[in-house]
Design an enzyme around this catalytic site. Structure first.
Site, mmCIF file in Angstrom:
data_model
loop_
_atom_site.group_PDB
_atom_site.id
_atom_site.type_symbol
_atom_site.label_atom_id
_atom_site.label_comp_id
_atom_site.label_asym_id
_atom_site.label_seq_id
_atom_site.Cartn_x
_atom_site.Cartn_y
_atom_site.Cartn_z
ATOM 1 N N ASP A 160 6.594 -2.453 -0.538
ATOM 2 C CA ASP A 160 6.527 -3.026 -1.876
ATOM 3 C C ASP A 160 5.966 -4.430 -1.714
ATOM 4 O OD1 ASP A 160 7.954 -2.618 -4.817
ATOM 5 O OD2 ASP A 160 7.653 -4.702 -4.217
ATOM 6 N N ARG A 450 4.675 -10.043 -12.725
ATOM 7 C CA ARG A 450 3.374 -9.491 -13.121
ATOM 8 C C ARG A 450 3.292 -9.330 -14.627
ATOM 9 N NH1 ARG A 450 2.876 -5.594 -8.001
ATOM 10 N NH2 ARG A 450 2.169 -7.311 -6.707
ATOM 11 N N SER A 645 0.026 -4.139 -6.408
ATOM 12 C CA SER A 645 1.097 -3.437 -5.699
ATOM 13 C C SER A 645 0.684 -2.926 -4.323
ATOM 14 C CB SER A 645 1.537 -2.284 -6.592
ATOM 15 O OG SER A 645 1.679 -1.106 -5.881
ATOM 16 N N ARG A 647 1.339 0.137 -3.498
ATOM 17 C CA ARG A 647 1.364 1.598 -3.594
ATOM 18 C C ARG A 647 0.139 2.228 -2.913
ATOM 19 N NH1 ARG A 647 0.607 0.839 -10.020
ATOM 20 N NH2 ARG A 647 2.282 -0.610 -9.527
#
Ligand code: MIC
Ligand code: SF4
Length: 757
Positions: A160, A450, A645, A647
């Protein structure tokens, strides 16, 4: 319960020697970041000097943390690696998959039922492989890590981007994609380009309405969303020492918003106080014994220009409260008249509809207590809330203690919604509208990190502004974006003019922290018998198939999928919110691939030309059509592509759908690594202006891909629809090992092969 003092003592036992060796090799005093990096080398004692911003280095992190939305893919990959247990202490935290709607109790119950399959999967994988599991409702990963696992001088990675929060407790903590975490879980080294170093000297003192949040909002204004790329930011100076440990966490947390690899602070009394308050006196004692290694050498902070690549100085006595936004976290405005001017000029709604306090950035006890001092004043002064207020405490420990101390009660008296100890609205898990796409234009203020479009509530017309928790509370009471609590007055229910006093609060709970059930489930001693079941018909989980290597022939005749215009964050590439439910199912989540990216040729989202039919359609559909014909495609983008991110879905989805390469002006660090890990080509224009040459009907030939080698740019032939051609050069940062990932299809394929041997 949670931390491992023996492991920490082992780190401290070798730190002094390693720091001494590194100092001799480097030949000058060391920054804190260098001390931590050089004492965590994979090969043990340092034996050479690394060039910042250039050398790839193998590190040995002390810990790993994963959250539910990324852990699924990380653990699905780890399951393929063929290892019986994780090699390094690891935890999984269930925090992203809980929607904020009615309030904690009901919302948690509903998440536990809708996401039962995913939570059960994560718990059983954790049990099997020796991973600590934090249940839904236990808290947000980075607050839980700060409270339980972070320690001064340590190095950790987490799946993360806000893993960097642990810098508030003097760590080098870095956000990575799941595949990076899998390397470390599998007992291998973790590779990072040796970062550049930015020093931020904080002078003066913070007071009144100014909060730690304002420090990072100011730094974001100075450095912008890409100014920290490839660098560790180290904060120091008298102003730094005076900040609380959780305040330091806030500052480090939002280092992710300037693209920094991580941020950190030297060990000091605020950290010692925090360690003792969170029941870790033995770590504080151990840290005190090696204190001199847990901060930079004195000379570094005395003459920072000589030791950092860049130095910024901020006088906290002159810093006022800021509001950053909308749509980007680096657009700063001072409260009050500057905001009136800007909002009027840009047509930002002045009226504020919601104030949200929470997220991993600002959900500590101190944050809640300072915001509650404003809420209490609203009650005492007879003020009525003009906006709604929502609170997400950072952890069950914070929530339990704040409830015991009456803090939550104050918010409740103002009709605030107390949501679950989880990410909630910060990641679009907020049932604010039934039909967000057609929701009205409005402004909200939050203490999150964010504020990209649609992030909190899916509504493209929501203008989200980032502020400290106390300012968020004050603005929610006033209901106006341009409210300046330092000078402005409000009219109360009796028609009287009243003014807020400065916020006050407790750095740490005066009666200590307390909790009944923190939400931790330790792994079984021997999990080898645990069966992890993934149903083949599941729509949320899917076992992974290895990616096949891309052959040089397949990289000829490559079609342009999309030329993305402007900002293209990971939220544009793989949207969160409603799509979070598919984070464990690659094929299903691939249906959101690049749907948020703006097509440079028509400025529309999710509307691109299918070169085979000439028709326009959704990006995932168009890409699936190319895939069906065995045609590879390319994505072209602007600067800082993949910002945001960690991800890895943003890399795995295009890979799964058959995209071969991503060619951009520049990358965000984690995303670039994620592409490499998944065996994709992540390239940058050698000449930025070549971006303008790319046309809608272009076909690409990777002429010299068979000679792909470190430090050698690739040549791309771009064939336009009229038959004319341009030859452009594409730079890359692949080293030998990374080129091997490309050749074998993915980094995971390499691990698997090595394990099988
Ligand atoms: C975020 O803040 O964007 C997230 C959601 O926490 C992500 C991780 C994810 O996409 O799951 C992050 O910051 O890495
Ligand atoms: Fe969760 Fe938001 Fe923090 Fe990401 S930034 S970990 S979504 S609270």
């Amino acid at each position: 319960m949670a931390f491992d003092i023996d492991m920490i003592k082992k780190v401290y036992a070798t730190m002094g020697e390693r720091v001494d060796i590194a100092r001799k090799l480097v030949g000058k005093p060391l920054t804190l970041a260098e001390k931590i990096l050089y004492s965590h080398l994979w090969d043990g004692n340092p034996d050479k000097v690394f060039t910042r911003g250039k050398d790839y280095v193998d590190f040995a992190p002390d810990r790993i943390a994963c959250q539910d939305a990324t852990a699924q893919m990380a653990l699905l990959q780890f399951m393929q690696a063929g290892k019986p247990k994780v090699a390094v202490p690891t935890t999984v935290h269930c925090d992203h998959l809980i929607q904020a709607k009615s309030g904690a109790a009901a919302d948690l119950k509903s998440a536990n039922s809708t996401s039962a399959e995913v939570f059960d999967f994560l718990e059983s994988v954790s049990n099997k492989y020796g991973i600590g599991f934090w249940k839904p409702g236990a808290g947000i990963i980075h607050q839980v890590v700060l409270e339980n696992y972070a320690f001064p001088g340590g190095m950790m990675i987490g799946t993360d981007s806000h893993t960097v929060n642990a810098g508030g407790l003097g760590m080098v903590a870095i956000g990575v994609g799941g595949a990076d975490a899998v390397d470390v879980m599998a007992g291998m080294a973790w590779e990072l380009k040796f970062p550049k170093l930015i020093g931020v000297k904080l002078t003066g003192t913070i007071s009144g309405w100014t909060a730690p949040k304002d420090v990072i909002l100011k730094v974001a204004e100075i450095l912008t969303v890409k100014g920290g790329t490839g660098a560790i930011v180290e904060y120091f100076g008298p102003g730094a020492k005076a900040l609380s440990c959780t305040g330091k966490g806030t500052i480090c947390n939002m280092g992710a918003e300037i693209g920094a690899t991580t941020s950190t602070f030297g060990y000091d009394e605020s950290m010692e106080r925090y360690l003792r308050a969170t029941d870790r006196a033995d770590i504080a004692d151990a840290a005190n014994e090696v204190k001199e290694h847990l901060t930079a050498d004195d000379e570094v902070y005395a003459n920072p220009e000589q030791y950092f690549d860049q130095v910024i100085e901020i006088n906290l006595s002159e810093l006022g409260p800021l509001l950053n936004g909308p749509f980007t976290p680096d657009l700063s405005t001072e409260v009050g008249t500057s905001m009136t001017e800007k909002a009027t000029k840009n047509d930002w709604p002045i009226q504020v509809e919601w104030g949200l306090i929470g997220s991993c950035t600002n959900s500590s006890y101190e944050d809640l207590s300072r915001a509650s001092s404003i809420a209490q004043q609203a009650l005492d002064k007879g003020l009525k809330m003009k906006a709604e207020l929502g609170i997400n405490p950072g952890s069950e420990q914070v929530r339990f203690t704040a409830e015991r101390d009456g803090i939550l009660g104050i918010f409740e008296k103002l009709d605030a919604k107390i949501f679950t100890n989880a990410c909630g609205p910060c990641i679009g898990q907020w049932a604010r509208y039934n039909d967000p796409k057609n929701a009205p234009k409005n402004s909200i203020v939050h203490s999150f990190n964010r504020n990209f479009a649609k992030r909190a509530d899916g509504n493209p017309n929501t203008h989200a502004f980032v502020a400290s928790p106390e300012l968020t509370a004050a603005i929610a009471v006033a209901g106006r974006l341009d409210f300046n609590p330092l000078v402005d007055t409000l009219i109360n229910e009796n028609g009287e003019e009243v003014k807020f006093d400065e916020p006050t609060g407790w750095e740490l709970p005066p009666k200590g922290f307390d909790v009944e059930d923190a939400g931790f489930v330790p792994p079984m001693e021997d999990g080898s018998g645990v069966q992890v079941v993934v149903s083949p018909s599941s729509e949320r989980l899917q076992l992974l198939e290895p990616f096949t290597p891309m052959q040089p022939e397949s990289l000829q005749g490559v079609k342009l999928l999309i030329k993305a215009f402007g900002k293209c964050t990971t939220d544009h590439i793989s949207m969160a919110g409603p799509w979070l439910r598919f984070r464990g199912h690659l094929d299903n989540i691939a249906n959101n691939t690049l749907i948020g990216a703006v097509n440079a040729f028509n400025k529309k989202t999710n509307f691109v030309k299918n070169q085979l039919t000439g028709e326009y359609g959704a990006v995932p559909d168009t890409q699936r059509a190319y895939k069906a014909k065995g045609i590879k495609s390319i994505v072209v983008g602007d600067h800082n592509y993949g910002e945001g991110s960690s991800r890895e879905h943003a890399a795995m989805q295009p890979r799964h759908l058959g995209v071969g390469a991503v060619l951009v002006k520049s990358f965000a660090r984690i995303h670039e690594t994620n592409l490499k890990k998944q065996g994709m080509l992540g390239l940058t224009f050698a000449n930025e202006n070549d971006y303008d040459l790319i046309q809608e009907d272009d076909t690409f030939n990777f002429i010299d891909i068979a000679e792909f080698a470190p430090d050698k740019p690739l040549t791309l032939e771009v064939v336009h629809s009229d038959g004319s051609k341009d030859t452009i050069m594409a730079n890359h940062t692949y080293n030998d090992a990374q080129i091997n990932w490309f050749k074998e299809g993915s980094a995971l394929n390499v691990i698997k092969r090595e394990n099988a041997q």
